[in-house]
Design a protein around this motif. Sequence first.
Motif, mmCIF file in Angstrom:
data_model
loop_
_atom_site.group_PDB
_atom_site.id
_atom_site.type_symbol
_atom_site.label_atom_id
_atom_site.label_comp_id
_atom_site.label_asym_id
_atom_site.label_seq_id
_atom_site.Cartn_x
_atom_site.Cartn_y
_atom_site.Cartn_z
ATOM 1 N N GLY A 121 0.771 -1.229 0.000
ATOM 2 C CA GLY A 121 0.000 0.000 0.000
ATOM 3 C C GLY A 121 0.808 1.289 0.000
ATOM 4 N N ARG A 122 2.018 1.278 -0.464
ATOM 5 C CA ARG A 122 2.890 2.462 -0.413
ATOM 6 C C ARG A 122 2.526 3.523 -1.446
ATOM 7 N N PHE A 123 2.052 3.133 -2.628
ATOM 8 C CA PHE A 123 1.892 4.061 -3.745
ATOM 9 C C PHE A 123 0.438 4.237 -4.165
ATOM 10 N N SER A 124 0.150 5.409 -4.720
ATOM 11 C CA SER A 124 -1.173 5.654 -5.277
ATOM 12 C C SER A 124 -1.202 5.401 -6.779
ATOM 13 N N VAL A 125 -0.036 5.404 -7.417
ATOM 14 C CA VAL A 125 0.068 5.176 -8.861
ATOM 15 C C VAL A 125 1.296 4.315 -9.140
ATOM 16 N N VAL A 126 1.144 3.363 -10.043
ATOM 17 C CA VAL A 126 2.268 2.573 -10.537
ATOM 18 C C VAL A 126 2.234 2.650 -12.060
ATOM 19 N N ALA A 127 3.387 2.893 -12.666
ATOM 20 C CA ALA A 127 3.500 2.899 -14.126
ATOM 21 C C ALA A 127 4.681 2.032 -14.534
ATOM 22 N N SER A 128 4.495 1.266 -15.585
ATOM 23 C CA SER A 128 5.577 0.454 -16.128
ATOM 24 C C SER A 128 5.431 0.467 -17.643
ATOM 25 N N LEU A 129 6.385 1.095 -18.299
ATOM 26 C CA LEU A 129 6.309 1.241 -19.746
ATOM 27 C C LEU A 129 7.441 0.474 -20.417
ATOM 28 N N ASP A 130 7.078 -0.353 -21.369
ATOM 29 C CA ASP A 130 8.030 -1.123 -22.169
ATOM 30 C C ASP A 130 8.966 -1.985 -21.341
ATOM 31 N N SER A 131 8.480 -2.540 -20.245
ATOM 32 C CA SER A 131 9.318 -3.387 -19.398
ATOM 33 C C SER A 131 8.732 -4.766 -19.156
ATOM 34 N N VAL A 132 7.455 -4.834 -18.823
ATOM 35 C CA VAL A 132 6.841 -6.097 -18.413
ATOM 36 C C VAL A 132 7.038 -7.177 -19.470
ATOM 37 N N LYS A 133 7.044 -6.786 -20.730
ATOM 38 C CA LYS A 133 7.196 -7.779 -21.802
ATOM 39 C C LYS A 133 8.545 -8.498 -21.756
ATOM 40 N N PHE A 134 9.491 -7.958 -20.978
ATOM 41 C CA PHE A 134 10.805 -8.591 -20.850
ATOM 42 C C PHE A 134 11.009 -9.310 -19.516
ATOM 43 N N PHE A 135 10.073 -9.187 -18.575
ATOM 44 C CA PHE A 135 10.236 -9.791 -17.259
ATOM 45 C C PHE A 135 10.128 -11.312 -17.352
ATOM 46 N N PRO A 136 10.965 -12.048 -16.620
ATOM 47 C CA PRO A 136 10.865 -13.513 -16.632
ATOM 48 C C PRO A 136 9.517 -14.017 -16.122
ATOM 49 N N ASP A 137 8.910 -13.303 -15.163
ATOM 50 C CA ASP A 137 7.628 -13.721 -14.588
ATOM 51 C C ASP A 137 6.688 -12.512 -14.561
ATOM 52 N N PRO A 138 6.072 -12.180 -15.699
ATOM 53 C CA PRO A 138 5.230 -10.992 -15.762
ATOM 54 C C PRO A 138 4.046 -11.024 -14.796
ATOM 55 N N GLU A 139 3.481 -12.213 -14.580
ATOM 56 C CA GLU A 139 2.339 -12.307 -13.664
ATOM 57 C C GLU A 139 2.746 -11.936 -12.240
ATOM 58 N N ALA A 140 3.928 -12.372 -11.799
ATOM 59 C CA ALA A 140 4.409 -12.021 -10.458
ATOM 60 C C ALA A 140 4.631 -10.515 -10.352
ATOM 61 N N ALA A 141 5.136 -9.892 -11.410
ATOM 62 C CA ALA A 141 5.356 -8.443 -11.394
ATOM 63 C C ALA A 141 4.027 -7.700 -11.273
ATOM 64 N N LEU A 142 3.005 -8.152 -11.971
ATOM 65 C CA LEU A 142 1.694 -7.506 -11.859
ATOM 66 C C LEU A 142 1.121 -7.669 -10.446
ATOM 67 N N ARG A 143 1.286 -8.847 -9.853
ATOM 68 C CA ARG A 143 0.810 -9.052 -8.466
ATOM 69 C C ARG A 143 1.543 -8.108 -7.506
ATOM 70 N N GLU A 144 2.836 -7.911 -7.729
ATOM 71 C CA GLU A 144 3.603 -6.994 -6.884
ATOM 72 C C GLU A 144 3.120 -5.560 -7.051
ATOM 73 N N MET A 145 2.756 -5.182 -8.260
ATOM 74 C CA MET A 145 2.219 -3.838 -8.483
ATOM 75 C C MET A 145 0.937 -3.635 -7.684
ATOM 76 N N VAL A 146 0.072 -4.646 -7.704
ATOM 77 C CA VAL A 146 -1.160 -4.567 -6.912
ATOM 78 C C VAL A 146 -0.811 -4.458 -5.427
ATOM 79 N N ARG A 147 0.130 -5.248 -4.974
ATOM 80 C CA ARG A 147 0.493 -5.263 -3.550
ATOM 81 C C ARG A 147 0.961 -3.897 -3.063
ATOM 82 N N VAL A 148 1.788 -3.202 -3.846
ATOM 83 C CA VAL A 148 2.339 -1.927 -3.374
ATOM 84 C C VAL A 148 1.395 -0.749 -3.599
#
Length: 156
Positions: free
Chosen positions: A38-65
Amino acid sequence: DASEMQVEMARRRLADRLVAGTAEIVLGDAAALPWEDGRFSVVASLDSVKFFPDPEAALREMVRVLRPGGRAAVTLADSRASWEGTVESGTADAWGMWYWSDADARRMAEEAGFVDVTVSVLPVVSKPQLVRGMKPAPFPVQEAPETAAPVEAVVG
């Protein structure tokens, strides 16, 4: 960012904001963000997720923070390959870049925990998918006053 070179470039580019305490640049893994829930009110990720080894985990982390009612804007992939039928949705190419159909992009964001998910295509040459969503709030979210500055996270 996971790239030491990108982190160093960001430190040089944002030196004035770092000194002012209005930016923080961190070398790390998007699937294990180093901030509390719950640290942030906005998260942005541009042109990165498509290169992450585990994109689903990254999206879950975005929701978490995100705070309840917080919003995210994420570009996922060059959609032309999906439109042209040259790449199967949910697969990565030889360089490790993931591709998703719009339906799979929406499903992935919703499974990560986002609500009010929209998927559109940005009108630029590569035609990236723009996925926007919100972290559920236990009560209706009211718009912040114009004077309130959101706390933002940029992932990747």
